[in-house]
Design an enzyme around this catalytic site. Structure first.
Site, mmCIF file in Angstrom:
data_model
loop_
_atom_site.group_PDB
_atom_site.id
_atom_site.type_symbol
_atom_site.label_atom_id
_atom_site.label_comp_id
_atom_site.label_asym_id
_atom_site.label_seq_id
_atom_site.Cartn_x
_atom_site.Cartn_y
_atom_site.Cartn_z
ATOM 1 N N ASN A 55 -0.518 -7.463 -4.057
ATOM 2 C CA ASN A 55 -1.188 -6.586 -5.013
ATOM 3 C C ASN A 55 -0.229 -5.624 -5.709
ATOM 4 O O ASN A 55 0.798 -5.270 -5.158
ATOM 5 C CB ASN A 55 -2.261 -5.772 -4.287
ATOM 6 C CG ASN A 55 -1.648 -4.879 -3.220
ATOM 7 O OD1 ASN A 55 -1.213 -5.375 -2.171
ATOM 8 N ND2 ASN A 55 -1.565 -3.578 -3.461
ATOM 9 N N GLU B 28 0.830 -1.207 0.000
ATOM 10 C CA GLU B 28 0.000 0.000 0.000
ATOM 11 C C GLU B 28 0.866 1.259 0.000
ATOM 12 O O GLU B 28 0.377 2.379 0.124
ATOM 13 C CB GLU B 28 -0.924 0.004 1.225
ATOM 14 C CG GLU B 28 -2.145 -0.885 1.043
ATOM 15 C CD GLU B 28 -1.797 -2.340 0.787
ATOM 16 O OE1 GLU B 28 -1.061 -2.933 1.590
ATOM 17 O OE2 GLU B 28 -2.247 -2.885 -0.241
ATOM 18 N N ASP C 183 -7.275 -5.235 -5.337
ATOM 19 C CA ASP C 183 -6.393 -5.556 -4.207
ATOM 20 C C ASP C 183 -6.427 -7.032 -3.841
ATOM 21 O O ASP C 183 -6.356 -7.389 -2.679
ATOM 22 C CB ASP C 183 -6.736 -4.687 -2.980
ATOM 23 C CG ASP C 183 -5.708 -4.864 -1.859
ATOM 24 O OD1 ASP C 183 -4.513 -4.979 -2.163
ATOM 25 O OD2 ASP C 183 -6.105 -4.913 -0.683
#
Lengths: 173, 558
Positions: free
Chosen positions: B241, B157, B283
């Site tokens: 991801n 992230e 994701d």
């Protein structure tokens, strides 16, 4: 993606800015020159004069007085709107989201680890805080940090009274 | 090792505790970790000693099981950089330690792998593998294979470039590092690489399937599980991801994110790859566990691995070739219509693709998947896989995001919601041969704990409001439950104590992505908080409080 900078106090010395912030600033400030407002004195070209993060003042000493720059930014609608935009552009929202928090603490709760006065919030953004808050004083100029502080300060006041209930999906099993 | 064995079955052959007597299970001892964050670690037991790693600040405790009450034998405090907490996406968790040859290996949130003398707790070596100022952290449990400690990073992230690294067990020196993105020489793709599906073959796909230079901040971290097949001499692990979540900023397949790799543990060289979710839009990390089993498919014995992907499909993959034997949804999925077995790729539902500035509603499963990191178990007795998972959907809006090193690189506003039926969690017993569920248990809260199966015909798991449960492996009938002090998101284990009896252990302490609202004291009035988990977990604060306690159970002494 961005709208013109609303706050006439946005004073940016481009030579001091890292490239990444300069790009963002040029994008959001492109129309700033058209702003017709005269800047009120003094310029927001510095952080608060003195900030205390503690609520303890030994020997009867007093907390530092609120900084006059901060007083002008607090509750200032233009500054809050610009701060909100910066909050997204600087990825503050990636940690704090719309105030509910995630990687970083909630900012809408009204509970402040390091003080909820605008000058205290300024200092938290500028200096960073030891449990994971990055220090932004090398990346953002003071007027931007004041705008961010104004936006953050406004979050508890605009928060809904009760938790947002997220209804489940309508899809049937 | 947390997964019990290299095949990662999480199956204990002990049967002293069984369906007939589990109702008598009682607390043998407890231990407070003193850390009130998500306890995702598996306690591991070697030579009458139990080893626990806490969430940040990653304290290691050794408990002496040979003495009454299991007193502390030693503790070790690595004192990770406090700032590392600010770049951990989803609570400051740690998934446990690994033991080999008298040493305990574990990772710290600030990117160090540390080896301790298992007897004394003395630090033997410490190797820094990453930099928190680029957003890198480490949360996974290492695995030791053939004299090497295998470690991967977290930070998908934050635009981290993912990697899996092997360290020498004796010196801590880096033997090899395989990146998830970039040129073949960085990914350790060479002449011996041959994937089953055409789109997973080609030169420098880790560069060519991205916009210019986007692979450098493209994610593909390795924060999940590794399995090892000694006969084939291959390790299996998946990548996470792509970054950012906003797919419109990274046209292309984005290799090698959300990809299963089979690698030679000696050199790291990739033998084959299988990209689960090319150009992932939701994701759907590929880091969930691989359970290695040999099973009969269409009358023929096959060496396969079982992988319940975040995308909601239970992949049965030939672990020699990388061919998908089958891939069926193990819960409600609408983002993917099916997995095309000819290409290996998902057929996406066009209605659930994400768009800039548009809220796409009711995408199922949600970003954390039909199942997140929490590992399943497999019982060779029942032939069933036990999958603790979620039943959540989401609304998703892409937003433009700029890369600023060390800050989140997400670019999406997500609101997670309960899936069809309203139960947010589900426990599914899955028959991998038939490709169907045998029984399911609906849970109100998402399941974020792992599962463990035993020869006693039981399966153990925990709930986010603190119940530790044992259910019948054949029927799913609840046989026993105990309310622990906080929500459970850990990994149950069973071990034989010095007295020869069976014990079952679990760490209690809510947190992790789904429980961050409690461990991080987040505000439920912002449903987008915690990457979209705040709203759907708003009630958790009224159901449990933070904690950090080990519970160990046994039958009464006769």
């Amino acid at each position: 993606m961005s709208s013109p900078c609303r706050n006439p106090e946005r004073r940016v010395d481009t030579l001091r800015l890292p490239a990444i912030v300069l790009v963002t600033w040029l994008a959001i400030g492109a129309n700033e020159a058209s702003a017709q407002h005269a800047p009120p004195a003094p310029d927001a070209d510095r952080g608060p004069n003195a900030v205390s993060v503690s609520g303890l003042f030994p020997g009867g000493s007093a907390p530092p007085p609120p900084d006059p720059i901060g007083q002008r930014f607090e509750g200032n609608k233009e500054a809050i709107a610009d701060g909100k935009e910066l909050f997204g552009q600087m990825n503050c929202s990636g940690c704090h989201f719309n105030g509910g928090g995630g990687m970083g603490p909630a900012l809408m709760s009204g509970h402040w680890r390091y003080g909820g006065q605008i000058d205290q919030i300024y200092s938290s953004i500028a200096q960073g805080r030891p449990n994971g808050m990055p220090s932004w004083q090398g990346s953002l100029v003071p007027s931007m940090i004041w705008e961010l502080a104004a936006y953050v300060k406004s979050l508890p006041e605009t928060a809904p009274a009760s938790p947002t209930v997220v209804p489940g999906t309508d899809i049937k099993p | 090792m947390p997964s019990k064995n290299y095949a990662a079955t999480r199956y204990s052959a002990m049967d002293e505790i069984n369906g007939a007597n589990v109702k008598n299970l009682q607390v043998a001892f407890t231990f407070s970790t003193g850390v009130n964050h998500g306890q995702e670690a598996a306690p591991i037991v070697v030579n009458n000693t139990m080893y626990i790693v806490t969430p940040y600040p990653n304290i290691v405790f050794a408990l002496d099981l040979a003495k009454p009450g299991a007193p502390m034998k030693w503790s070790y405090q690595p004192r990770p950089a406090t700032a590392s907490q600010g770049v951990a996406c989803c609570d400051v968790v740690n998934r446990g330690a690994a033991y080999s040859d008298g040493k305990v290996f574990f990772n710290t949130l600030d990117d160090n792998t540390i080896a301790l003398d298992a007897e004394t707790g003395k630090e033997l070596w410490k190797t820094k593998l990453g930099d928190i100022n680029t957003g890198e952290t480490i949360t996974m449990a290492p695995l030791v294979v053939k004299g090497k400690v295998l470690v991967g990073d977290s930070g998908g992230e934050l635009g981290v470039r993912g990697w899996l690294t092997a360290l020498d067990v004796n010196t801590g020196k880096i033997v090899w590092r395989a990146y998830a993105t970039g040129p073949d020489k960085d990914v350790l793709i060479g002449p011996g690489f041959h994937s089953f599906y055409p789109s997973d073959n080609g030169t420098d796909l880790g560069v060519k399937t991205w916009p210019t230079d986007a692979w450098k901040t493209g994610g593909g971290t390795m924060w999940g599980w590794i399995a090892y097949d000694p006969d084939l001499n291959l390790i299996y692990s998946g990548t996470a991801n792509p970054g950012p979540w906003n797919q419109e900023q990274r046209p292309g397949d984005n290799k090698w994110t959300t990809t299963l790799f089979a690698r030679d543990p000696d050199t790291g060289a990739a033998k084959w790859a299988l990209q689960y979710n090319p150009h992932d839009e939701h994701d759907y990390d590929g880091i969930n566990e691989q359970i290695l089993v040999d099973m009969t498919v269409d009358g023929k014995p096959r060496k396969v691995l079982l992988h319940p992907d975040r995308n909601g499909h239970l992949y049965v993959v030939d672990r020699e070739s990388g061919e998908i034997v089958s891939a069926k949804p193990y819960g409600y999925v609408n983002s993917i219509l099916q997995i095309d077995l000819k290409t290996g790729r998902p057929v996406m539902n066009p209605d659930k693709l994400t768009k800039l500035g548009t809220v796409v509603r009711d995408i199922c499963p949600t970003a954390s998947g039909l199942k997140d990191w929490n590992p399943s178990a497999f019982s060779p007795v029942t032939g069933l896989m036990y999958i603790p998972h979620e039943n959540l959907c989401m609304d998703w809006k892409n937003v433009q995001v700029s890369y600023i090193a060390g800050t989140p690189f997400v670019g999406a506003e997500v609101v997670t919601k309960a899936g069809p039926g309203g139960n947010r969690g589900q426990f599914t017993a899955w028959d991998p041969v038939e490709g169907k569920a045998v029984w399911t248990i609906k849970e109100d809260l998402p399941l974020w704990s792992g599962a463990m199966a035993t020869a006693g015909g039981l399966v153990f798991y925990g709930t986010m409001d603190g119940w530790f449960k044992a259910v019948d492996a054949k029927t799913g009938e609840l046989k026993w439950q105990f309310k622990t002090g906080s929500g459970i998101i850990g990994q149950p284990v069973a071990y034989r104590g010095p007295d020869g009896h069976e014990y079952v252990a679990i760490l209690s302490g809510v947190g992790g992505w789904a429980g961050a609202i409690v461990s991080g004291d987040l505000d439920p009035r912002d449903p987008t908080g915690a990457l979209g988990f705040n709203g759907v977990m708003a009630d958790l604060k009224a159901k449990t409080a933070p904690g950090g306690t080990l519970y160990v159970f046994s039958l009464p002494k006769s």
